[in-house]
Design an enzyme around this catalytic site. Structure first.
Site, PDB file in Angstrom:
ATOM      1  N   HIS A 286      -7.079  -4.395  -1.035  1.00  8.82           N
ATOM      2  CA  HIS A 286      -6.659  -5.577  -0.893  1.00  8.82           C
ATOM      3  C   HIS A 286      -7.119  -6.218  -2.202  1.00  8.82           C
ATOM      4  CE1 HIS A 286      -6.033  -5.463   2.792  1.00  8.82           C
ATOM      5  NE2 HIS A 286      -5.288  -5.041   2.792  1.00  8.82           N
TER       6      HIS A 286
ATOM      7  N   HIS B  65       0.983  -1.064   0.027  1.00  8.58           N
ATOM      8  CA  HIS B  65       0.526  -0.047  -0.148  1.00  8.58           C
ATOM      9  C   HIS B  65       0.416   1.105  -0.323  1.00  8.58           C
ATOM     10  CE1 HIS B  65      -3.141  -2.738   1.047  1.00  8.58           C
ATOM     11  NE2 HIS B  65      -2.811  -3.290   2.036  1.00  8.58           N
TER      12      HIS B  65
END
Lengths: 329, 329
Positions: free
Chosen positions: B215, B56
């Site tokens: 995700h 991320h």
């Protein structure tokens, strides 16, 4: 082709409008012809103007502001801006010390900036960037292409211009930084120009394009996918073969993403490149990692090395306040 | 799967090593267990620690530095860090005023940060972020997911902590910012976890995932590709249905890219979202556009709206000096 657009014809103006709205403290958008200027016009400095085809953001609009550009002229995607854009931008930002154009070496850009320069009622000069060592001539270029090293040229010349330096000094620094800067890129995927609607080139799932241009122009060779270390070794070799840095040189290392490569992987490339430069006796004292000169959604990255000296380091470090680079202010 | 990696097992440490080398003025990397701290340990402040699965970036490592985090604990890709990472990080950065964990609401992260908190020999508290309005429960989450709004929480709490505020005040501000922040995202492509080697989900060339998690978790619905304006209208509706901002509210508008979407398109989304918020009587006084909470190479983006007040605006504006956010210093 899946992209966040409404009508293809509206993409550029909608994107520029969003940029100008998000950064209205920094920039003002002018339409028809399209150009952007700093929100506050400065005094007593050479006016720095860059531009080129869109699709490489944040280059150049993201570098408008204190310590970098006074204006940018965005063309349509991967298409040169037209001379009227540069003329209007120059009229808007010139403030008595002349205009310096910073132009990436692509035939269309060179031609259109030259036409603007000839018509300009102000003293002017042009710095042409040509940092891409991949190929000598290319699809849209005679001579070497200008790529991510352009950011370093714009930063350093922008810093000097803020001091009130004259046009000749700004032009000389730009040429010097360009001559001490070398880049090479690699693509893992193509990009798709919206108006074309299909990928610019084809790469299969096991191939890369070594030396790719920022419009997807062919590089040195198409080759099988390899490890990050192997890819970086080839990029660094090509860059150092060109720069021929003396032992113990101080350098800036830039790892530039084309968009589609995660930051996590850009730092893997940085790690690999830094180790190789150190093995070659170079000292990395400045770094820049991120997406600064992109190719639409292309996955891939370029490495740039700039040979620093006291003058270049000082101008790199000086305050800058733009949408995409900001420090010291 | 084409990625810039060497061995999959080395990806995380090589990437962290590159990050730490590129930003050695800002951060120090500690290995085994893995965590990063500020290069200079501050005094007399609550120690802010965040962390979560990698993939991320720049979240969270890119937010270590003055005005934001004291340490970050990166797990493997899309995998929670383990309690020993948080314990060691806390030992390294605690300086007498306790530890505040900032944790995105994912079951693994919550469990591991809780275990660390129970073992910690310091006063501590936790802010759980849960800004994603897409779904109430999700693949890895009970309750709402924490996504890009986490950046705003970390920025504001980081600012308050620099003033010497106590743990309870920092925790209260974090909870307040989280409660006034709402996000929703959309994916145009999947991402591929390196260790899995295949896309996390399948989307065809004419589909999008509305409400996707960072995700690749399922969102609200799979639907046909539409225009940017239509997509943004759904995102903004969902966000405002949740926030229910009073007329004339002042807001921060964040457009966050997941990686694979060009900056040019992110500004199209900004342009569209800004117009809708203005039509709803909201005043956008702060903006953030770019890749701040990514999903490996996923193409897509999220929109975040934070309801500002004088306190939050002041902490948003205060100086920050990190790899990924920097201003005023």
């Amino acid at each position: 082709m899946k992209k966040f657009i409404n009508r293809i014809d509206d993409l550029l103006v909608e994107s520029l409008s969003g940029f100008a709205a998000a950064h209205r403290d920094l920039v003002t958008l002018h339409l028809d012809p399209n150009y952007l200027t700093r929100a506050q016009k400065p005094n007593n400095k050479v006016a720095l103007i860059s531009g080129g085809g869109s699709g490489h953001e944040p280059l150049h609009t993201g570098f408008i502001g204190y310590g970098m550009l006074d204006a940018a002229c965005p063309g349509h995607v991967f298409t040169s801006p037209t001379p009227d854009q540069m003329l209007e931008a120059a009229q808007a930002v010139e403030n008595g010390k002349g205009v310096l154009f910073i132009v990436k070496n692509y035939a269309g850009d060179i031609m259109n900036f030259e036409m603007a320069a000839e018509m300009l009622p102000f003293e002017n000069a042009t710095v042409v960037t040509s940092d891409d060592v991949a190929v000598e001539n290319s699809t849209y270029t005679t001579g070497r292409r200008g790529v991510a090293g352009t950011v370093i040229v714009e930063k350093c010349v922008g810093s000097l211009a803020e001091t009130g330096a004259d046009l000749a000094a700004c032009k000389a620094l730009g040429d010097k930084v360009n001559s001490r800067t070398a880049s090479m890129g690699v693509a893992l995927t193509s990009c798709t120009v919206p108006a074309a609607g299909r990928p610019t080139f084809d790469l299969d799932n096991h191939e890369l394009e070594m030396g790719v241009g920022i419009h997807g122009e062919p590089g040195r060779r198409r080759e099988p996918m390899r490890t990050a270390d192997e890819i970086v070794a080839d990029l660094v070799d090509a860059i150092l073969d060109d720069l021929k840095p003396p032992q113990d040189s101080e350098v800036l290392l830039m790892v530039n993403g084309f968009t589609g490569t995660p930051l996590m992987e850009l730092y893997v490339l940085y790690n690999s490149a830094a180790r190789l430069l150190q093995e070659r006796g170079l000292h990395i004292t400045r770094s820049l990692v991120g997406d600064y000169t992109t190719s639409l959604e292309m996955a891939g990255a370029s490495i740039t090395v700039c040979l620093l000296d006291d003058e270049i380091r000082q101008h790199w470090d000086s305050p800058v306040h733009t949408a995409a680079l900001r420090w010291g202010k």
